[in-house]
Scaffold this active site. Structure first.
Site, PDB file in Angstrom:
ATOM      1  N   ASP A   1       0.819  -1.208   0.000  1.00  0.00           N
ATOM      2  CA  ASP A   1       0.000   0.000   0.000  1.00  0.00           C
ATOM      3  C   ASP A   1       0.858   1.266   0.000  1.00  0.00           C
ATOM      4  O   ASP A   1       2.043   1.234   0.360  1.00  0.00           O
ATOM      5  CB  ASP A   1      -0.955   0.022   1.192  1.00  0.00           C
ATOM      6  CG  ASP A   1      -0.220   0.023   2.528  1.00  0.00           C
ATOM      7  OD1 ASP A   1       0.535  -0.935   2.778  1.00  0.00           O
ATOM      8  OD2 ASP A   1      -0.382   0.977   3.306  1.00  0.00           O
TER       9      ASP A   1
ATOM     10  N   GLU B   1      -0.170  -1.001   5.719  1.00  0.00           N
ATOM     11  CA  GLU B   1       0.879  -0.558   6.642  1.00  0.00           C
ATOM     12  C   GLU B   1       0.741   0.927   6.912  1.00  0.00           C
ATOM     13  O   GLU B   1       0.931   1.395   8.049  1.00  0.00           O
ATOM     14  CB  GLU B   1       2.259  -0.869   6.040  1.00  0.00           C
ATOM     15  CG  GLU B   1       3.432  -0.623   6.999  1.00  0.00           C
ATOM     16  CD  GLU B   1       3.989   0.800   6.939  1.00  0.00           C
ATOM     17  OE1 GLU B   1       4.835   1.147   7.790  1.00  0.00           O
ATOM     18  OE2 GLU B   1       3.598   1.575   6.037  1.00  0.00           O
TER      19      GLU B   1
END
Length: 373
Positions: A70, A132
């Site tokens: 991400d 994250e």
């Protein structure tokens, strides 16, 4: 091959908190096409997944290369081109996530074909997580599944941008959103309302006082500042000056030196918030993120290995946080080491340099040769 892979990784937006099926699917297909064993591990959200791929025998201890798929949103002003289209300019490759941390993912994936040809005696695992950037929400599910995926790894290399220098320590973090609910009314009759902002001020005062008290220690000279910290970052409340506000929210965060629980640092503030219930207010506490500090011993075998592979001495500590502390909390030695500079992350015209990618790829291939020996 690294740049080609990086181009399609960047082209998959994969913004934290959104579905990541496209990027996980492409990574899984690529790894499988080169003989890796791949497990896609859906998270409880239902539209996001972690990915765990193994090159070599899974039943003997190996090394994990860890990264997140991400990225943060790219809505900042200042981008000179589409942030989700890789742009080359001299030695720089621009795009969202090039440094944090799709550059590392691209290097790991570019190494897969060569690693597959090495007939590894000990495995190399790729552990790619989701969300994250939203508080390390995905990787705990993958860590919990590790016993069923492979033999206990001997070490985890988390490829966050570090100038390809091993990082031995970082602070832990916990963040929470606080809510106080009162009763609205006209400001001419404050006695008939319950002012949520006034109530929240006591909670904020507790946060400020506790943050100042933390400066006394415990201290860890590896960090700047060398103490744990607590701050209020956002406050919101009220609808008009002549209305008693019935809602006030705040967001706070704590950053903890190694050996201190970041969640525990927030407890005095939570206790002060909860006490407001006895005064007739409604309250809510929602954890936004939490991960522990990292503290790898300088003399550890993993620190020595990364120093040998990179040719660089380890950095004692950094101020940013990573998923490495979660792997260490699970009983695995972990270190941070990846290409690029963290100062370029989360900014317009984020970039990684071609030489940085080449150096990282060389490190991974050198690691593969060691695992084949």
């Amino acid at each position: 091959m690294v740049e080609e892979i990086l181009a399609w990784l960047v082209a998959c937006p994969s913004v934290a908190g959104t579905p990541n099926g496209e990027i996980v699917g492409r990574i899984a297909a690529f790894c499988r096409s080169h003989g890796a064993t791949v497990r896609v591990l859906p998270g409880p959200e239902g539209d996001r997944a972690n990915l765990f791929a193994t090159i070599g025998p899974a039943d003997v201890p190996g090394i994990v290369l860890s990264g997140h798929t991400d990225v943060v949103p790219a809505g900042e002003e200042g981008w000179r081109s589409d942030p989700f289209v890789l742009r080359a300019e001299g030695e720089r490759l621009y795009g969202r996530g090039t440094t944090d941390m799709k550059g590392f993912l691209a290097c790991a994936l570019a190494a897969v074909p060569a690693l597959a040809r090495l007939d590894l005696a000990r495995p190399l695992h790729l552990a790619f997580s989701y969300d994250e950037e939203a508080g390390c929400r995905g990787v705990p599910h993958m860590i919990a599944a590790l016993p069923g995926l492979c033999a206990p790894p001997t070490g985890v290399v988390v490829g966050e941008p570090s100038g390809l220098r091993g990082v031995l320590a970082h602070k832990g973090k916990a963040a929470a959103r606080l809510e106080v609910r009162g009763r609205a009314g006209h400001s001419s009759r404050p006695d008939l309302g319950r002012n949520a902002i006034h109530a929240m001020t006591g909670v904020l005062a507790e946060a400020v006082a506790h943050g100042r008290a933390l400066e006394a220690g415990p201290l860890d000279a590896r960090f700047e500042p060398p103490w744990s910290s607590l701050q209020v970052g956002l406050v919101s409340g009220g609808r008009a000056l002549n209305v008693v506000p019935d809602l006030c929210t705040a967001e706070i965060e704590a950053r903890a030196v190694a050996g201190v629980s970041p969640r525990a640092l927030l407890e005095p503030v939570r206790a002060r918030l909860t006490a407001l219930e006895g005064e007739g207010f409604g309250v809510a506490w929602r954890e936004l993120s939490a991960y522990p500090a990292l503290g790898l011993e300088p003399g550890s075998a993993l620190a020595a290995l990364v120093a040998e592979l990179t040719g660089h001495a380890a950095v004692p500590a950094v101020s940013y946080g990573t998923e490495a502390g979660l792997f260490q909390e699970a009983g695995l030695d972990a270190i941070v080491c990846g290409p690029g500079d963290i100062a370029r992350a989360h900014r317009p015209d984020e970039y990684v340099e071609r030489a940085e990618l080449a150096e990282c790829l060389a490190m991974i291939l050198s690691l593969g040769r060691r695992l084949a020996a």
